[in-house]
Design a protein around this motif. Structure first.
Motif, PDB file in Angstrom:
ATOM      1  N   ARG A  40      51.998  30.933  64.664  1.00  0.00           N
ATOM      2  CA  ARG A  40      52.077  32.357  64.991  1.00  0.00           C
ATOM      3  C   ARG A  40      52.043  32.596  66.499  1.00  0.00           C
ATOM      4  NH1 ARG A  40      48.985  31.558  60.416  1.00  0.00           N
ATOM      5  NH2 ARG A  40      49.538  32.805  58.595  1.00  0.00           N
ATOM      6  N   ILE A  41      52.829  31.791  67.210  1.00  0.00           N
ATOM      7  CA  ILE A  41      52.926  31.886  68.670  1.00  0.00           C
ATOM      8  C   ILE A  41      54.389  31.762  69.070  1.00  0.00           C
ATOM      9  CG2 ILE A  41      50.637  30.897  69.119  1.00  0.00           C
ATOM     10  CD1 ILE A  41      52.171  28.241  69.810  1.00  0.00           C
ATOM     11  N   GLN A  42      54.650  31.971  70.352  1.00  0.00           N
ATOM     12  CA  GLN A  42      55.952  31.660  70.920  1.00  0.00           C
ATOM     13  C   GLN A  42      55.707  30.720  72.083  1.00  0.00           C
ATOM     14  OE1 GLN A  42      58.575  34.898  71.609  1.00  0.00           O
ATOM     15  NE2 GLN A  42      60.104  33.609  72.574  1.00  0.00           N
ATOM     16  N   LEU A  43      56.274  29.527  71.983  1.00  0.00           N
ATOM     17  CA  LEU A  43      56.112  28.548  73.046  1.00  0.00           C
ATOM     18  C   LEU A  43      56.970  28.944  74.244  1.00  0.00           C
ATOM     19  CD1 LEU A  43      56.345  25.336  70.853  1.00  0.00           C
ATOM     20  CD2 LEU A  43      54.310  26.124  72.085  1.00  0.00           C
ATOM     21  N   PRO A  44      56.417  28.928  75.444  1.00  0.00           N
ATOM     22  CA  PRO A  44      57.223  29.226  76.630  1.00  0.00           C
ATOM     23  C   PRO A  44      58.270  28.130  76.844  1.00  0.00           C
ATOM     24  CG  PRO A  44      54.875  29.210  77.155  1.00  0.00           C
ATOM     25  CD  PRO A  44      55.022  28.696  75.769  1.00  0.00           C
ATOM     26  N   PRO A  45      59.371  28.451  77.506  1.00  0.00           N
ATOM     27  CA  PRO A  45      60.395  27.436  77.777  1.00  0.00           C
ATOM     28  C   PRO A  45      59.854  26.221  78.539  1.00  0.00           C
ATOM     29  CG  PRO A  45      61.236  29.622  78.277  1.00  0.00           C
ATOM     30  CD  PRO A  45      59.773  29.776  77.967  1.00  0.00           C
TER      31      PRO A  45
ATOM     32  N   THR B 278      51.590  20.964  77.348  1.00  0.00           N
ATOM     33  CA  THR B 278      51.460  21.409  78.728  1.00  0.00           C
ATOM     34  C   THR B 278      52.491  22.502  78.974  1.00  0.00           C
ATOM     35  OG1 THR B 278      52.997  19.749  79.561  1.00  0.00           O
ATOM     36  CG2 THR B 278      50.663  19.146  79.544  1.00  0.00           C
ATOM     37  N   LEU B 279      52.226  23.326  79.967  1.00  0.00           N
ATOM     38  CA  LEU B 279      53.164  24.359  80.365  1.00  0.00           C
ATOM     39  C   LEU B 279      52.974  24.645  81.832  1.00  0.00           C
ATOM     40  CD1 LEU B 279      52.014  27.871  79.119  1.00  0.00           C
ATOM     41  CD2 LEU B 279      50.545  25.916  79.179  1.00  0.00           C
ATOM     42  N   ASP B 280      53.934  25.326  82.423  1.00  0.00           N
ATOM     43  CA  ASP B 280      53.818  25.701  83.825  1.00  0.00           C
ATOM     44  C   ASP B 280      52.711  26.736  83.989  1.00  0.00           C
ATOM     45  OD1 ASP B 280      55.947  24.036  84.364  1.00  0.00           O
ATOM     46  OD2 ASP B 280      57.414  25.665  84.601  1.00  0.00           O
ATOM     47  N   GLN B 281      51.995  26.634  85.089  1.00  0.00           N
ATOM     48  CA  GLN B 281      50.915  27.582  85.384  1.00  0.00           C
ATOM     49  C   GLN B 281      51.426  29.018  85.329  1.00  0.00           C
ATOM     50  OE1 GLN B 281      47.540  26.950  86.023  1.00  0.00           O
ATOM     51  NE2 GLN B 281      47.389  29.169  85.902  1.00  0.00           N
ATOM     52  N   SER B 282      52.640  29.237  85.789  1.00  0.00           N
ATOM     53  CA  SER B 282      53.196  30.591  85.834  1.00  0.00           C
ATOM     54  C   SER B 282      53.434  31.179  84.440  1.00  0.00           C
ATOM     55  CB  SER B 282      54.505  30.603  86.625  1.00  0.00           C
ATOM     56  OG  SER B 282      55.454  29.733  86.023  1.00  0.00           O
ATOM     57  N   ASP B 283      53.475  30.339  83.401  1.00  0.00           N
ATOM     58  CA  ASP B 283      53.691  30.803  82.029  1.00  0.00           C
ATOM     59  C   ASP B 283      52.406  31.003  81.233  1.00  0.00           C
ATOM     60  OD1 ASP B 283      56.444  30.897  82.259  1.00  0.00           O
ATOM     61  OD2 ASP B 283      56.735  28.856  81.516  1.00  0.00           O
ATOM     62  N   LEU B 284      51.273  30.584  81.779  1.00  0.00           N
ATOM     63  CA  LEU B 284      50.034  30.598  81.002  1.00  0.00           C
ATOM     64  C   LEU B 284      49.622  32.001  80.574  1.00  0.00           C
ATOM     65  CD1 LEU B 284      47.647  29.133  79.733  1.00  0.00           C
ATOM     66  CD2 LEU B 284      46.491  29.266  81.959  1.00  0.00           C
ATOM     67  N   ASP B 285      49.554  32.934  81.489  1.00  0.00           N
ATOM     68  CA  ASP B 285      49.098  34.289  81.137  1.00  0.00           C
ATOM     69  C   ASP B 285      50.008  34.952  80.110  1.00  0.00           C
ATOM     70  OD1 ASP B 285      46.859  34.126  82.742  1.00  0.00           O
ATOM     71  OD2 ASP B 285      47.801  35.120  84.452  1.00  0.00           O
ATOM     72  N   SER B 286      51.319  34.824  80.283  1.00  0.00           N
ATOM     73  CA  SER B 286      52.232  35.459  79.321  1.00  0.00           C
ATOM     74  C   SER B 286      52.156  34.776  77.959  1.00  0.00           C
ATOM     75  CB  SER B 286      53.664  35.490  79.846  1.00  0.00           C
ATOM     76  OG  SER B 286      54.154  34.190  80.046  1.00  0.00           O
ATOM     77  N   PHE B 287      51.971  33.453  77.933  1.00  0.00           N
ATOM     78  CA  PHE B 287      51.810  32.757  76.658  1.00  0.00           C
ATOM     79  C   PHE B 287      50.578  33.281  75.927  1.00  0.00           C
ATOM     80  CE2 PHE B 287      49.308  29.533  74.440  1.00  0.00           C
ATOM     81  CZ  PHE B 287      50.111  29.385  73.321  1.00  0.00           C
ATOM     82  N   LEU B 288      49.448  33.347  76.629  1.00  0.00           N
ATOM     83  CA  LEU B 288      48.202  33.794  76.003  1.00  0.00           C
ATOM     84  C   LEU B 288      48.312  35.228  75.500  1.00  0.00           C
ATOM     85  CD1 LEU B 288      45.654  32.184  78.474  1.00  0.00           C
ATOM     86  CD2 LEU B 288      46.094  31.480  76.105  1.00  0.00           C
TER      87      LEU B 288
ATOM     88  N   VAL C 224      46.862  22.324  80.203  1.00  0.00           N
ATOM     89  CA  VAL C 224      47.020  21.677  78.904  1.00  0.00           C
ATOM     90  C   VAL C 224      46.391  22.611  77.876  1.00  0.00           C
ATOM     91  CG1 VAL C 224      46.503  19.665  77.479  1.00  0.00           C
ATOM     92  CG2 VAL C 224      46.871  19.383  79.950  1.00  0.00           C
ATOM     93  N   VAL C 225      47.199  23.045  76.918  1.00  0.00           N
ATOM     94  CA  VAL C 225      46.758  23.991  75.900  1.00  0.00           C
ATOM     95  C   VAL C 225      46.429  23.239  74.624  1.00  0.00           C
ATOM     96  CG1 VAL C 225      47.426  25.967  74.484  1.00  0.00           C
ATOM     97  CG2 VAL C 225      48.164  25.843  76.877  1.00  0.00           C
ATOM     98  N   TYR C 226      45.256  23.502  74.085  1.00  0.00           N
ATOM     99  CA  TYR C 226      44.847  23.024  72.760  1.00  0.00           C
ATOM    100  C   TYR C 226      44.752  24.264  71.888  1.00  0.00           C
ATOM    101  CZ  TYR C 226      43.388  18.663  75.010  1.00  0.00           C
ATOM    102  OH  TYR C 226      43.357  17.487  75.700  1.00  0.00           O
TER     103      TYR C 226
END
Length: 133
Positions: free
Chosen positions: A29-34, A56-66, A125-127
């Motif tokens: 129930r998420i959307q993975l950033p590119p 892992t994801l880019d730091q710039s994508d963390l807030d929008s992912f969350l 790194v997202v768990y």
């Protein structure tokens, strides 16, 4: 979660399989950033369904992912909602090795989600653990 399934008399069916991004997003129930990469996934199904991810994801994508994942409030510094011991048989599930973390959890009427992010490196790194209620 696993103990709950065992206590109800139904052993979980564990699966380590290659799910595509769309299947992962639907189950978690998420959307993975590119920028998501090094994606590891583990699922279990029994009475409830469980999906566990590390990526892992880019730091710039963390807030929008969350935010897109439903974590609209800031995560708590140092909060560890789970441990490596929960999934001892999953070799890549090692949240206990994370040094500097933020974490949180969500509950809805149908499902719950827990997230912890290791922010100690240049790429977070997202768990993530998501399961039916």
């Amino acid at each position: 979660m696993s103990l709950l399934m065992f206590s109800c008399g139904q052993a979980p069916q564990r699966q380590e399989k290659n799910l595509n991004r769309q299947q992962i997003e639907q189950l978690a129930r998420i959307q993975l950033p590119p920028s998501s990469k090094e994606i590891e996934v583990h699922t279990e199904s029994g009475i409830d369904s469980l999906i566990v991810l590390r990526f892992t994801l880019d730091q710039s994508d963390l807030d929008s992912f969350l935010t897109c994942a439903g974590y609209t409030e800031p995560l708590k510094e140092g909060f560890r909602p789970f441990s490596s011991q929960e999934l001892r048989d999953v070799s890549w599930w090692n949240p206990d090795e994370a040094k500097d973390v933020i974490g949180g959890f969500l509950n809805t009427s149908d499902w719950a989600s827990e997230v912890m992010v290791d922010v100690s490196g240049s790429q977070p790194v997202v768990y993530l653990k998501s399961y039916d209620l």
